[in-house]
Write a protein that holds these residues in place. Structure first.
Motif, mmCIF file in Angstrom:
data_model
loop_
_atom_site.group_PDB
_atom_site.id
_atom_site.type_symbol
_atom_site.label_atom_id
_atom_site.label_comp_id
_atom_site.label_asym_id
_atom_site.label_seq_id
_atom_site.Cartn_x
_atom_site.Cartn_y
_atom_site.Cartn_z
ATOM 1 N N SER A 187 0.833 -1.209 0.000
ATOM 2 C CA SER A 187 0.000 0.000 0.000
ATOM 3 C C SER A 187 0.863 1.253 0.000
ATOM 4 C CB SER A 187 -0.952 -0.009 1.195
ATOM 5 O OG SER A 187 -0.254 0.161 2.421
ATOM 6 N N HIS A 188 1.969 1.218 0.740
ATOM 7 C CA HIS A 188 2.897 2.351 0.727
ATOM 8 C C HIS A 188 3.537 2.499 -0.653
ATOM 9 C CE1 HIS A 188 3.490 3.647 5.055
ATOM 10 N NE2 HIS A 188 2.695 2.594 5.195
ATOM 11 N N LEU A 189 3.944 1.382 -1.251
ATOM 12 C CA LEU A 189 4.563 1.435 -2.576
ATOM 13 C C LEU A 189 3.596 1.994 -3.613
ATOM 14 C CD1 LEU A 189 6.443 -1.986 -2.519
ATOM 15 C CD2 LEU A 189 7.531 0.269 -2.683
ATOM 16 N N ARG A 190 2.331 1.573 -3.551
ATOM 17 C CA ARG A 190 1.345 2.098 -4.500
ATOM 18 C C ARG A 190 1.165 3.598 -4.325
ATOM 19 N NH1 ARG A 190 -1.158 -3.131 -3.576
ATOM 20 N NH2 ARG A 190 -2.297 -2.317 -1.767
ATOM 21 N N GLU A 191 1.168 4.045 -3.085
ATOM 22 C CA GLU A 191 1.030 5.483 -2.822
ATOM 23 C C GLU A 191 2.223 6.253 -3.378
ATOM 24 O OE1 GLU A 191 0.826 8.494 1.050
ATOM 25 O OE2 GLU A 191 0.347 6.363 1.288
ATOM 26 N N PHE A 192 3.434 5.736 -3.147
ATOM 27 C CA PHE A 192 4.631 6.417 -3.636
ATOM 28 C C PHE A 192 4.694 6.395 -5.162
ATOM 29 C CE2 PHE A 192 6.979 5.260 0.538
ATOM 30 C CZ PHE A 192 6.381 6.330 1.181
ATOM 31 N N ALA A 193 4.317 5.258 -5.755
ATOM 32 C CA ALA A 193 4.335 5.157 -7.217
ATOM 33 C C ALA A 193 3.352 6.150 -7.839
ATOM 34 C CB ALA A 193 4.006 3.735 -7.648
ATOM 35 N N ALA A 194 2.187 6.286 -7.229
ATOM 36 C CA ALA A 194 1.189 7.232 -7.734
ATOM 37 C C ALA A 194 1.691 8.665 -7.646
ATOM 38 C CB ALA A 194 -0.114 7.084 -6.952
ATOM 39 N N ALA A 195 2.591 8.916 -6.682
ATOM 40 C CA ALA A 195 3.162 10.259 -6.532
ATOM 41 C C ALA A 195 4.369 10.476 -7.442
ATOM 42 C CB ALA A 195 3.557 10.494 -5.078
ATOM 43 N N GLY A 196 4.735 9.441 -8.227
ATOM 44 C CA GLY A 196 5.801 9.601 -9.207
ATOM 45 C C GLY A 196 7.138 9.000 -8.838
ATOM 46 N N ASP A 197 7.194 8.185 -7.779
ATOM 47 C CA ASP A 197 8.472 7.582 -7.385
ATOM 48 C C ASP A 197 8.798 6.416 -8.321
ATOM 49 O OD1 ASP A 197 10.747 6.774 -5.969
ATOM 50 O OD2 ASP A 197 9.570 5.404 -4.725
ATOM 51 N N PRO A 198 9.872 6.519 -9.119
ATOM 52 C CA PRO A 198 10.178 5.458 -10.094
ATOM 53 C C PRO A 198 10.641 4.162 -9.444
ATOM 54 C CG PRO A 198 11.951 7.077 -10.039
ATOM 55 C CD PRO A 198 10.845 7.627 -9.185
ATOM 56 N N PHE A 199 11.244 4.250 -8.263
ATOM 57 C CA PHE A 199 11.730 3.048 -7.588
ATOM 58 C C PHE A 199 10.559 2.198 -7.090
ATOM 59 C CE2 PHE A 199 14.824 6.502 -6.893
ATOM 60 C CZ PHE A 199 15.886 5.982 -7.618
ATOM 61 N N SER A 200 9.577 2.846 -6.493
ATOM 62 C CA SER A 200 8.394 2.116 -6.030
ATOM 63 C C SER A 200 7.646 1.504 -7.207
ATOM 64 C CB SER A 200 7.469 3.056 -5.245
ATOM 65 O OG SER A 200 8.096 3.511 -4.067
ATOM 66 N N LEU A 201 7.544 2.246 -8.304
ATOM 67 C CA LEU A 201 6.855 1.727 -9.482
ATOM 68 C C LEU A 201 7.571 0.498 -10.034
ATOM 69 C CD1 LEU A 201 4.578 2.047 -11.533
ATOM 70 C CD2 LEU A 201 6.082 3.570 -12.852
ATOM 71 N N ALA A 202 8.897 0.538 -10.064
ATOM 72 C CA ALA A 202 9.664 -0.603 -10.565
ATOM 73 C C ALA A 202 9.439 -1.838 -9.699
ATOM 74 C CB ALA A 202 11.146 -0.247 -10.615
ATOM 75 N N ILE A 203 9.391 -1.647 -8.386
ATOM 76 C CA ILE A 203 9.143 -2.780 -7.483
ATOM 77 C C ILE A 203 7.761 -3.369 -7.747
ATOM 78 C CG2 ILE A 203 8.838 -3.446 -5.071
ATOM 79 C CD1 ILE A 203 10.906 -1.254 -4.366
ATOM 80 N N LEU A 204 6.765 -2.516 -7.897
ATOM 81 C CA LEU A 204 5.399 -2.987 -8.133
ATOM 82 C C LEU A 204 5.291 -3.747 -9.453
ATOM 83 C CD1 LEU A 204 3.361 0.139 -6.969
ATOM 84 C CD2 LEU A 204 3.449 -2.083 -5.834
ATOM 85 N N GLU A 205 6.048 -3.314 -10.449
ATOM 86 C CA GLU A 205 5.977 -3.945 -11.769
ATOM 87 C C GLU A 205 6.963 -5.093 -11.919
ATOM 88 O OE1 GLU A 205 6.527 -0.697 -14.469
ATOM 89 O OE2 GLU A 205 4.443 -0.010 -14.271
ATOM 90 N N GLY A 206 7.736 -5.371 -10.860
ATOM 91 C CA GLY A 206 8.680 -6.473 -10.915
ATOM 92 C C GLY A 206 9.879 -6.214 -11.798
ATOM 93 N N ARG A 207 10.186 -4.937 -12.024
ATOM 94 C CA ARG A 207 11.322 -4.584 -12.867
ATOM 95 C C ARG A 207 12.566 -4.335 -12.020
ATOM 96 N NH1 ARG A 207 11.062 0.094 -14.572
ATOM 97 N NH2 ARG A 207 9.081 0.917 -13.763
ATOM 98 N N GLU A 208 13.703 -4.300 -12.689
ATOM 99 C CA GLU A 208 14.953 -3.960 -12.018
ATOM 100 C C GLU A 208 14.888 -2.509 -11.562
ATOM 101 O OE1 GLU A 208 19.767 -3.839 -13.004
ATOM 102 O OE2 GLU A 208 18.372 -4.919 -14.318
ATOM 103 N N ILE A 209 15.413 -2.244 -10.371
ATOM 104 C CA ILE A 209 15.404 -0.876 -9.844
ATOM 105 C C ILE A 209 16.254 0.009 -10.748
ATOM 106 C CG2 ILE A 209 15.996 0.593 -7.878
ATOM 107 C CD1 ILE A 209 13.699 -1.279 -7.325
ATOM 108 N N PRO A 210 15.701 1.138 -11.237
ATOM 109 C CA PRO A 210 16.463 2.002 -12.156
ATOM 110 C C PRO A 210 17.636 2.684 -11.452
ATOM 111 C CG PRO A 210 14.386 3.052 -11.524
ATOM 112 C CD PRO A 210 14.345 1.648 -10.974
#
Length: 210
Positions: A187-210
């Motif tokens: 839930s924290h990661l989704r909140e951060f990703a929605a605010a534009g955090d690329p690291f949280s978005l990468a974790i949610l999408e299962g991608r390598e951390i940029p």
């Protein structure tokens, strides 16, 4: 309770400081607090009490008025300046007990605030040395959280993440076997990703951390 550079040094950062900062129990009123400080200073010959702006010398009832307005006073005559706070930056008087409850007691009886409480006291100072202090305290907090969160109970994880949350500690929380803790981290990661955090978005999408 130690504050400022002395507390930062006690938390392992090597740096210089030209004064000492402490937070004394605020007691029930500024008048009562000032009477105690005045009584102690009267026992130490050569000490004087000063206030901002300009570090003007004050005495008697002016000490209580100064600390009510500014939140602190400075004592000179001890070799190095001693700044005594009743109300530190970013705290009010009522927070003393809570902060003291999280603090570590040193062998000499003084209290060392935990890194997050000390960090909070430096957020609005806008000084280069304080920005470096904040980075050091964040690193300490991150290391502690990454160690503790994989085994934390849901209640512990909730309390921890309510105080400090960022993508690296949330990665650690995702290693916890509790579905409740992992969902809290998500839930924290989704909140951060929605605010534009690329690291949280990468974790949610299962991608390598940029």
């Amino acid at each position: 309770m130690l504050l400022g550079g002395v507390a930062i040094i006690a938390h392992g950062r090597e740096r210089h400081t030209y004064d000492a900062d402490i937070w004394l129990d605020p007691m029930d009123s500024a008048d009562e607090w000032a009477r105690v400080v005045l009584a102690v200073c009267n026992e130490v010959p050569g000490t004087t009490i000063h206030r901002l702006p300009g570090w003007v010398e004050v005495s008697g009832g002016d000490v209580a008025r100064a600390v009510e307005e500014i939140g602190m006073i400075r004592v000179l005559g001890l070799g190095e300046p001693l700044d005594i706070f009743r109300r530190p930056n970013e705290f009010d008087e009522s927070a003393f007990g809570e902060v003291a409850g999280r603090a570590h007691q040193n062998k000499d009886g003084t209290l060392l605030p935990d890194p997050l409480d000390l960090l909070q006291s430096k957020l609005e100072t806008n000084r280069d040395k304080d920005r470096d202090d904040i980075l050091h305290l964040e690193n300490l907090t991150r290391a502690s959280y990454c160690k503790r969160l994989p085994a934390a109970t849901p209640a512990e994880a909730s309390a921890m993440l309510a105080r400090y949350s960022e993508w690296q500690v949330l990665q650690a929380a995702l290693e916890n076997p509790s579905p409740e803790v992992r969902e809290l981290a998500m839930s924290h990661l989704r909140e951060f990703a929605a605010a534009g955090d690329p690291f949280s978005l990468a974790i949610l999408e299962g991608r390598e951390i940029p």
